[in-house]
Design an enzyme around this catalytic site. Structure first.
Site, short mmCIF file in Angstrom:
data_model
loop_
_atom_site.label_atom_id
_atom_site.label_comp_id
_atom_site.label_asym_id
_atom_site.label_seq_id
_atom_site.Cartn_x
_atom_site.Cartn_y
_atom_site.Cartn_z
N ASP A 109 -7.26 -0.34 -0.93
CA ASP A 109 -8.04 0.10 0.23
C ASP A 109 -9.25 -0.81 0.43
OD1 ASP A 109 -8.68 1.12 -2.25
OD2 ASP A 109 -9.46 3.03 -1.52
N TYR A 134 10.00 0.21 -2.44
CA TYR A 134 11.18 -0.21 -1.69
C TYR A 134 12.45 -0.09 -2.53
CZ TYR A 134 8.68 -2.26 2.27
OH TYR A 134 7.92 -2.46 3.40
N LYS A 162 -3.53 0.00 -7.10
CA LYS A 162 -4.22 1.28 -6.86
C LYS A 162 -4.22 2.04 -8.19
CE LYS A 162 -6.00 4.30 -3.91
NZ LYS A 162 -7.32 4.14 -3.31
N ASP A 197 3.53 -5.78 1.87
CA ASP A 197 4.08 -5.70 3.23
C ASP A 197 2.94 -5.42 4.21
OD1 ASP A 197 5.97 -5.60 5.22
OD2 ASP A 197 6.39 -3.47 4.93
#
Ligand code: NAD
Length: 348
Positions: free
Chosen positions: A207, A125, A174, A231
């Site tokens: 994930d 962001y 990740k 988010d």
């Protein structure tokens, strides 16, 4: 009793209706407020030519606490997100989004009690992106992860867990694919966790985290993660615990705290006195806890739960989750539900 001076930003679309409802319920607690109303978003553009006038930021800097409705952000072009700009300018680095089951809300699970702590000032962001060529056939976005901001969000999550008697932190990243940004967040999470031996710590790849949350949400407690993952995960947990109509949030910094629901301005429902006011009301409940009005906050939470459990005065989203045909449940308006909650708060 001294008055709490609060910046009130009604916002766009359904924002003015849901913030009105939250103000009605907060005032029913008997806590004294002085609301300083400020326009942001489309309403501010019409009047001041900018979606985020400096006076809004000044009011928040002065009052330190705000209650906000959602603000519309145009997709693709147009002005930059007011929400992202506010979080970055006021350094509201911790976006805290609880997801709690409420008896009577039609959901898959009945025992969810999760809190998502999302870093809110950097990551994907950051707003650092560009077209690679004139034809707009490729684009790049920069994912900025810093030691300073990662450390303070992970520390915020651990301090929150200690303060609220929570037992476990799960750091989500990740790092297997994002070898620099992901590993930096992972390493810092481990370093900070080592300072809090009283709180269990674990990690999940984002994930796997999404799959685990859908299958076994009650194994998790506080989840800390970077901006975009937070988010997405917080919308997922909002869905698990009853939908956007009941999901509150707070944007917390060291100086200023601004409370607002997870949902957006739902323009198609604007002005219809139809949507669920609970997410904004529970954002108000978080505000009450933040300003030290714990007893009033407990009354708001209990009143919301009681009204939903009674199933007599429910907005369309909650009513149709119980009976999708709408035949066996009455559908009430936004203001009817807010008044019912306020009435319960007064009598508690
Ligand atoms: P949205 O949350 O506004 O609406 C999506 C759908 O969720 C609605 O159509 C409705 O079915 C449901 N919904 C939302 N709030 C509800 C409520 N209180 N009660 C019952 N149902 C509710 O999401 P969107 O359509 O993707 O976004 C609309 C605008 O809001 C966009 O401009 C977006 O940028 C903005 N937005 C603002 C914020 C914020 O101000 N913090 C957050 C998210 C989206």
């Amino acid at each position: 009793m001294a008055k709490h001076k609060i910046t009130l930003i009604p916002g766009d679309g359904i924002g003015p209706e849901v913030t009105d409802a939250a103000v009605t319920v907060l005032e029913a607690t008997g806590v004294k407020f002085e609301w300083e109303k400020m326009d942001a978003g489309e309403a501010a553009i019409k009047q001041y030519g900018t979606p985020l006038p400096e006076m809004v930021l000044d009011s928040l800097r002065k009052n330190k606490v705000g209650l906000k409705g959602p603000v519309t952000t145009p997709i693709g072009s147009g002005f930059r997100s007011v929400n992202v700009a506010m979080r970055q300018t006021l350094d509201l680095y911790a976006c805290v989004r609880p997801a709690r089951s409420i008896a009577g809300v039609g959901t898959l699970y009945r025992d969810i009690d999760l809190v998502i702590v999302r870093e809110a000032t950097e990551g994907l962001y950051s707003g650092v992106e560009h077209w690679v060529d004139r034809e707009h056939s490729a684009a790049e976005t920069v994912n900025i992860i810093t030691r300073k901001n990662s450390e303070r969000i992970v520390r915020y999550a651990f301090e929150y867990a200690r303060r609220e008697g929570r037992k476990k932190i799960t750091a989500v990243h990740k790092a297997n694919i994002m070898k620099c940004t992901g590993s930096l967040f992972q390493d810092i999470s481990r370093e900070v966790a080592a300072e809090y031996p009283d709180i269990e710590f674990e990690e999940r790849l984002v994930d796997n985290m999404c799959m685990q949350l859908v299958k076994k949400p009650n194994l998790y407690d506080v989840i800390v993660t970077t901006n975009l993952f937070g988010d997405i995960i917080s919308d997922l947990t909002a869905g698990l615990s009853g939908g956007l109509g009941v999901a509150p949030g707070g944007n917390i910094g060291d100086e200023v705290a601004l409370f607002e629901p997870v949902h957006g301005s739902a323009p198609k429902y604007a002005g219809q006195n139809k949507v669920n006011p609970v997410a904004e009301i529970l954002s108000g409940e978080m505000l009450l806890r933040h300003i030290g009005e714990k007893r009033a906050a407990d009354r708001v939470w209990k009143a919301v739960c009681a009204v939903i459990e009674e199933k007599k005065v429910l907005t369309y989203d909650l009513a149709l989750a119980i009976d999708p045909t709408g035949k066996s449940v009455k559908i009430s308006s936004l203001s009817e539900m807010a008044e019912e909650i306020a009435g319960k708060v007064e009598n508690m």
